[in-house]
Scaffold this active site. Sequence first.
Site, PDB file in Angstrom:
ATOM      1  N   ARG A 251      83.901 -46.146  30.965  1.00  0.00           N
ATOM      2  CA  ARG A 251      83.586 -47.379  31.710  1.00  0.00           C
ATOM      3  C   ARG A 251      84.126 -48.595  30.968  1.00  0.00           C
ATOM      4  NH1 ARG A 251      77.368 -48.706  33.111  1.00  0.00           N
ATOM      5  NH2 ARG A 251      77.352 -49.580  31.032  1.00  0.00           N
TER       6      ARG A 251
ATOM      7  N   ARG B  24      62.122 -52.025  30.544  1.00  0.00           N
ATOM      8  CA  ARG B  24      62.739 -51.296  29.432  1.00  0.00           C
ATOM      9  C   ARG B  24      61.784 -51.156  28.249  1.00  0.00           C
ATOM     10  NH1 ARG B  24      68.420 -52.711  30.946  1.00  0.00           N
ATOM     11  NH2 ARG B  24      69.840 -51.528  29.631  1.00  0.00           N
TER      12      ARG B  24
ATOM     13  N   ARG C 131      72.753 -49.054  21.598  1.00  0.00           N
ATOM     14  CA  ARG C 131      72.004 -49.097  22.859  1.00  0.00           C
ATOM     15  C   ARG C 131      71.262 -47.778  23.102  1.00  0.00           C
ATOM     16  NH1 ARG C 131      76.897 -50.240  26.237  1.00  0.00           N
ATOM     17  NH2 ARG C 131      75.624 -50.200  28.111  1.00  0.00           N
TER      18      ARG C 131
HETATM   19  P1  AMP Z   1      72.347 -52.990  31.544  1.00  0.00           P
HETATM   20  O1  AMP Z   1      73.434 -53.536  32.380  1.00  0.00           O
HETATM   21  O2  AMP Z   1      71.083 -52.690  32.308  1.00  0.00           O
HETATM   22  O3  AMP Z   1      72.787 -51.800  30.709  1.00  0.00           O
HETATM   23  O4  AMP Z   1      71.926 -54.141  30.491  1.00  0.00           O
HETATM   24  C1  AMP Z   1      72.870 -54.661  29.565  1.00  0.00           C
HETATM   25  C2  AMP Z   1      72.134 -55.413  28.467  1.00  0.00           C
HETATM   26  O5  AMP Z   1      71.371 -56.490  29.009  1.00  0.00           O
HETATM   27  C3  AMP Z   1      71.130 -54.591  27.647  1.00  0.00           C
HETATM   28  O6  AMP Z   1      71.753 -53.849  26.612  1.00  0.00           O
HETATM   29  C4  AMP Z   1      70.216 -55.690  27.112  1.00  0.00           C
HETATM   30  O7  AMP Z   1      70.828 -56.387  26.040  1.00  0.00           O
HETATM   31  C5  AMP Z   1      70.144 -56.659  28.293  1.00  0.00           C
HETATM   32  N1  AMP Z   1      69.021 -56.306  29.205  1.00  0.00           N
HETATM   33  C6  AMP Z   1      69.127 -55.874  30.500  1.00  0.00           C
HETATM   34  N2  AMP Z   1      67.922 -55.614  31.023  1.00  0.00           N
HETATM   35  C7  AMP Z   1      67.020 -55.861  30.044  1.00  0.00           C
HETATM   36  C8  AMP Z   1      65.607 -55.745  29.959  1.00  0.00           C
HETATM   37  N3  AMP Z   1      64.863 -55.296  30.982  1.00  0.00           N
HETATM   38  N4  AMP Z   1      65.016 -56.090  28.779  1.00  0.00           N
HETATM   39  C9  AMP Z   1      65.726 -56.554  27.740  1.00  0.00           C
HETATM   40  N5  AMP Z   1      67.060 -56.662  27.746  1.00  0.00           N
HETATM   41  C10 AMP Z   1      67.719 -56.321  28.877  1.00  0.00           C
END
Ligand code: AMP
Length: 189
Positions: free
Chosen positions: A128, A89, A145
């Site tokens: 969602r 990310r 986000r």
């Molecule tokens: P997601 O389910 O991929 O949308 O991730 C949900 C949350 O988890 C994100 O908004 C971040 O707070 C954290 N997160 C997930 N993947 C990462 C990553 N690669 N780097 C930093 N934070 C992450």
Amino acid sequence: MLNIVIFGAPGSGKGTQSARIVEKYGVSHISTGDVLRAEIKKGSELGKVAKGYIDQGQLLPDALIIDILASVLDSLKDSRGVIFDGFPRTIPQAEALKKMLSERGQDVSVMLDLDVPEDELIDRLIKRGQESGRADDNLETIKKRLTVYSEQTSPLKDFYKAEGKYQHINGVGSMDAIFDEIASVISKL
Ligand code: AMP
């Protein structure tokens, strides 16, 4: 070895399309978001730290998430390939992934960029949130986000373009049509 980075903003359909890629190609799936949500559920120390960032719509520090990714990847040594969902990310995360894979004699095969306009992303995430109760799918956190995505994550498109790995995917339409486009890209690898 197929190493696929599935990329896109929150709500772009990465999780849904990853599940279909796993089913068709038999690769392993690493979703850093799922790993963190499981830690929160367990009530672990890592889960407590992660929750603070997730609830604020912020990214975890690179060093922490890179360590987590490395240990999950180590546990998948015998897999036929991996789909990376929600990682990398940031540019340092992308560089770390490149290094980890090259230490295994591998590389990213392709980066699939699921492209969805912002108003549709917001609609999907609110829906969602209502259906799954995911705590970070509320309007205030969704907006944070999306800002984090455009400032810290979307520069990765140029990173993967420079690597010759970037592939645009139209993320709007039926799940089947989107998957057909993905499958046609993967079949040419
Ligand atoms: P997601 O389910 O991929 O949308 O991730 C949900 C949350 O988890 C994100 O908004 C971040 O707070 C954290 N997160 C997930 N993947 C990462 C990553 N690669 N780097 C930093 N934070 C992450």
